[in-house]
Design a protein around this motif. Structure first.
Motif, mmCIF file in Angstrom:
data_model
loop_
_atom_site.group_PDB
_atom_site.id
_atom_site.type_symbol
_atom_site.label_atom_id
_atom_site.label_comp_id
_atom_site.label_asym_id
_atom_site.label_seq_id
_atom_site.Cartn_x
_atom_site.Cartn_y
_atom_site.Cartn_z
ATOM 1 N N PRO A 153 21.300 44.625 10.217
ATOM 2 C CA PRO A 153 21.182 42.710 10.226
ATOM 3 C C PRO A 153 20.871 41.871 12.066
ATOM 4 C CG PRO A 153 22.767 43.046 8.207
ATOM 5 C CD PRO A 153 22.555 44.488 8.734
ATOM 6 N N ASP A 154 22.173 42.174 12.508
ATOM 7 C CA ASP A 154 22.872 42.034 13.452
ATOM 8 C C ASP A 154 22.432 42.591 14.592
ATOM 9 O OD1 ASP A 154 24.503 39.420 12.227
ATOM 10 O OD2 ASP A 154 26.274 40.478 12.776
ATOM 11 N N PHE A 155 21.882 43.192 14.911
ATOM 12 C CA PHE A 155 20.742 44.262 15.463
ATOM 13 C C PHE A 155 21.192 43.164 17.214
ATOM 14 C CE2 PHE A 155 17.202 45.075 18.081
ATOM 15 C CZ PHE A 155 17.757 47.306 18.747
ATOM 16 N N CYS A 156 19.911 42.332 16.700
ATOM 17 C CA CYS A 156 19.074 41.503 17.880
ATOM 18 C C CYS A 156 20.496 40.140 18.610
ATOM 19 C CB CYS A 156 18.111 40.299 17.546
ATOM 20 S SG CYS A 156 16.718 40.913 16.962
ATOM 21 N N LYS A 157 21.766 39.766 17.018
ATOM 22 C CA LYS A 157 22.898 39.003 17.592
ATOM 23 C C LYS A 157 23.096 39.668 18.844
ATOM 24 C CE LYS A 157 25.939 35.963 15.379
ATOM 25 N NZ LYS A 157 26.452 35.818 14.495
ATOM 26 N N ILE A 158 24.153 40.698 18.858
ATOM 27 C CA ILE A 158 24.544 41.542 19.077
ATOM 28 C C ILE A 158 24.238 41.520 20.367
ATOM 29 C CG2 ILE A 158 26.286 43.468 19.453
ATOM 30 C CD1 ILE A 158 26.646 43.409 16.061
ATOM 31 N N LEU A 159 23.201 42.040 20.493
ATOM 32 C CA LEU A 159 22.232 42.580 22.267
ATOM 33 C C LEU A 159 21.505 41.286 22.636
ATOM 34 C CD1 LEU A 159 20.412 46.306 21.057
ATOM 35 C CD2 LEU A 159 22.705 45.643 21.436
ATOM 36 N N LEU A 160 21.537 40.439 22.146
ATOM 37 C CA LEU A 160 21.335 38.823 22.797
ATOM 38 C C LEU A 160 22.242 38.477 23.750
ATOM 39 C CD1 LEU A 160 18.383 37.602 20.636
ATOM 40 C CD2 LEU A 160 17.912 38.237 22.636
ATOM 41 N N ALA A 161 23.382 38.863 22.859
ATOM 42 C CA ALA A 161 25.078 38.079 23.332
ATOM 43 C C ALA A 161 25.225 38.646 24.591
ATOM 44 C CB ALA A 161 25.726 37.772 21.852
ATOM 45 N N GLU A 162 25.369 40.175 24.288
ATOM 46 C CA GLU A 162 26.218 40.543 25.670
ATOM 47 C C GLU A 162 24.815 40.687 26.620
ATOM 48 O OE1 GLU A 162 27.983 43.652 27.658
ATOM 49 O OE2 GLU A 162 28.860 42.523 26.399
ATOM 50 N N ALA A 163 23.646 40.134 26.728
ATOM 51 C CA ALA A 163 22.227 40.067 28.112
ATOM 52 C C ALA A 163 23.030 38.430 28.417
ATOM 53 C CB ALA A 163 21.490 39.812 26.770
ATOM 54 N N GLU A 164 23.624 38.141 27.459
ATOM 55 C CA GLU A 164 23.942 36.196 28.009
ATOM 56 C C GLU A 164 25.091 36.654 28.511
ATOM 57 O OE1 GLU A 164 23.960 31.904 28.797
ATOM 58 O OE2 GLU A 164 22.421 33.751 27.576
ATOM 59 N N ARG A 165 25.905 37.391 28.650
ATOM 60 C CA ARG A 165 26.990 37.606 28.945
ATOM 61 C C ARG A 165 26.654 38.345 30.112
ATOM 62 N NH1 ARG A 165 30.571 40.656 30.248
ATOM 63 N NH2 ARG A 165 29.788 42.791 29.866
ATOM 64 N N SER A 166 26.210 39.221 30.375
ATOM 65 C CA SER A 166 26.631 40.254 31.396
ATOM 66 C C SER A 166 24.916 39.931 32.746
ATOM 67 C CB SER A 166 25.819 41.917 30.703
ATOM 68 O OG SER A 166 25.085 41.939 30.084
ATOM 69 N N GLY A 167 23.913 39.183 32.052
ATOM 70 C CA GLY A 167 23.046 39.143 33.250
ATOM 71 C C GLY A 167 21.295 40.392 33.030
ATOM 72 N N ALA A 168 21.986 41.503 32.230
ATOM 73 C CA ALA A 168 21.595 42.880 32.438
ATOM 74 C C ALA A 168 20.623 42.942 31.765
ATOM 75 C CB ALA A 168 22.239 44.008 31.314
ATOM 76 N N ASP A 169 19.363 43.918 32.032
ATOM 77 C CA ASP A 169 18.180 43.849 31.348
ATOM 78 C C ASP A 169 17.491 45.026 30.833
ATOM 79 O OD1 ASP A 169 16.953 42.177 34.437
ATOM 80 O OD2 ASP A 169 18.029 44.095 35.016
ATOM 81 N N ILE A 170 19.049 45.410 30.255
ATOM 82 C CA ILE A 170 18.909 46.994 29.420
ATOM 83 C C ILE A 170 20.042 46.530 28.318
ATOM 84 C CG2 ILE A 170 18.582 49.135 28.541
ATOM 85 C CD1 ILE A 170 16.680 49.706 30.926
ATOM 86 N N ILE A 171 20.045 46.471 27.034
ATOM 87 C CA ILE A 171 21.367 46.714 26.460
ATOM 88 C C ILE A 171 21.123 47.284 24.954
ATOM 89 C CG2 ILE A 171 23.317 44.610 25.053
ATOM 90 C CD1 ILE A 171 22.288 43.346 28.156
ATOM 91 N N LYS A 172 22.540 48.005 25.256
ATOM 92 C CA LYS A 172 22.244 48.925 24.261
ATOM 93 C C LYS A 172 23.692 49.286 23.192
ATOM 94 C CE LYS A 172 22.323 53.740 24.582
ATOM 95 N NZ LYS A 172 23.162 53.983 23.278
ATOM 96 N N GLY A 173 23.630 49.067 22.257
ATOM 97 C CA GLY A 173 23.920 50.013 21.693
ATOM 98 C C GLY A 173 24.454 50.772 20.940
ATOM 99 N N ARG A 174 24.886 51.442 19.821
ATOM 100 C CA ARG A 174 25.281 52.646 19.650
ATOM 101 C C ARG A 174 24.450 52.956 18.059
ATOM 102 N NH1 ARG A 174 30.799 53.235 17.999
ATOM 103 N NH2 ARG A 174 30.280 55.531 18.339
#
Length: 334
Positions: A99-120
């Motif tokens: 359910p938090d797939f987008c929330k978790i990955l978008l938060a890391e995108a905001e923090r890191s400024g990365a172009d690809i954000i990967k979870g497990r």
């Protein structure tokens, strides 16, 4: 209309058994600002009715229908072309997301400024057992090279303006389209960041295991073609100089694909071995990297055996040794 945060691109062909679970996991995201593009690749089962029932209840769902089956890559490319979101997500129609797939990955995108954000990912095997992708994968991506991201591509989101119009899935490739996509995207280069959260559930199907262990000869050749294409792209971008560790990861993958004959049907294994032996010089000739330690001396010998047809007996012995090792270590995955 405001640009959606995430575009989900979901191709499906005859997925009536599992599509509803996939779509439900997407529409239930805790981040609501989504675009959900489902590409029905000329399904002949109940897939169209399932997609329509979801679309009737959720205006975020857009349906694209292919008049004839075009394959996974072409279908996903069509969805990519139609997408408008700031980020791209690529779940398979037989898997689900948290359910938090987008929330978790978008938060890391905001923090890191990365172009690809990967979870497990959590992987559910056919026998009911479950395991998780190793944290070590992420440690390698972050500390050694972004090109260590060479699997599990569906557990990530991709910055759309860095992907759209620049990277496409290979329509003509019947297999390993995810590897082609990843190698081309990351070597642009694009910055990769990882989170340790489990965001994706991959379900291994009985038919996918059978296909993995009884691979047709054409698919074995296609795997070699794919890794050769990846090496060509990395060579053109001189990745062997800018990221030697990451380059070695993909060179090792290319060599491993030459051992793909061990996945052939038992009655076709000798033919598959002959195919891999004949294609070995092409792959070996593309490898440009230096190796550290003992491999610095060993790998030139291996590449010489693989590239010189006068050494065919040694090449076949090398491949048969690899085959024995694979028989001792049971195959896993799909």
């Amino acid at each position: 209309m405001e640009q959606p945060l995430v575009s989900f691109i979901i191709p499906v062909y005859n997925g009536e058994k599992w599509l509803a679970d996939c779509l439900q996991s997407v529409v239930d995201q805790s981040v609501p600002d989504l675009e959900i593009i489902v590409i029905d690749d000329a399904s002949t089962d109940g897939t169209p009715q399932i997609v329509r029932s979801f679309a009737d209840r959720d205006p975020r769902i857009k349906i694209l229908v292919n008049e004839r089956n075009s394959g996974h890559a072409a279908a996903r490319n069509r969805g990519l072309d139609m997408s408008t979101g700031r980020w791209i997500a690529t779940p398979d129609c037989d898997d689900t997301i948290e359910p938090d797939f987008c929330k978790i990955l978008l938060a890391e995108a905001e923090r890191s400024g990365a172009d690809i954000i990967k979870g497990r990912s959590r992987i559910l095997e056919t026998d009911g057992s479950a395991h998780e992708t190793p944290r070590q994968w992420h440690e390698d991506i972050m500390s050694k090279s972004p090109l260590c991201f060479n699997d599990d591509w569906w557990s990530a989101i991709y910055r759309a303006d860095k992907i759209r119009g620049k990277v496409r899935l290979h329509d003509e490739a019947p297999i390993a389209v995810d590897l082609l996509f990843l190698s081309e995207a990351i070597s642009l280069p694009l910055k990769v960041a990882c989170v340790d959260d489990i965001v994706y559930t991959q379900v291994v199907r009985a038919n996918s295991v059978g296909a993995y262990r009884n691979r047709p000869l054409k698919k074995i050749e296609a795997c070699i073609d794919a890794t050769a294409s990846i090496l060509q792209t990395l060579n053109e971008r001189k990745v062997y100089a800018t990221d030697p560790y990451g380059y070695r990861v993909w060179a090792r993958e290319a060599l491993r694909r030459l051992g793909g004959f061990h996945r052939a049907r038992k009655e076709e294994r000798e033919t598959a071995l002959a195919i891999c032996a004949a294609r070995a010089p092409q792959v070996a000739s593309l490898i440009r990297c230096e190796y550290p330690g003992i491999k610095k001396f060993l790998m030139p010998l291996v590449l010489k055996i693989l590239s010189d047809d006068r050494l065919m007996p040694a090449r076949l012995l090398l491949f048969r040794s690899y085959d024995i090792m694979k028989r001792i270590r049971p195959l896993k995955g799909h």
